[in-house]
Design a protein around this motif. Sequence first.
Motif: not given
Length: 95
Positions: A42, A45-46, A48, A66-68
Amino acid sequence: MKISLALLILLLAAAWTGSQGMSFRSSRSNCCSKKMFYHRKIPAFRIRDYQKTASTCTHRAVLVKLSKGMVCVDPEEKWFQEYLRKQKKPNSTSM
């Protein structure tokens, strides 16, 4: 009637998103089964946030936010260990 329904939907959406955020930060962590593990690298930058699963879990894992959503990662993965090393290094650009 339409306003009441809209307010109810808004209230339910707010309650759901609030509970999702709380579950990641709570001291009671989730466990990961073997088939839940994500095995690809991963990009940093992805990521969090992350947290280790509880010692009572069957499989050692790290929950990576992650953002999602979230994924389970083996804490011994080479790419994750490198990510941790980079996080601990001080940001110094001078030589």
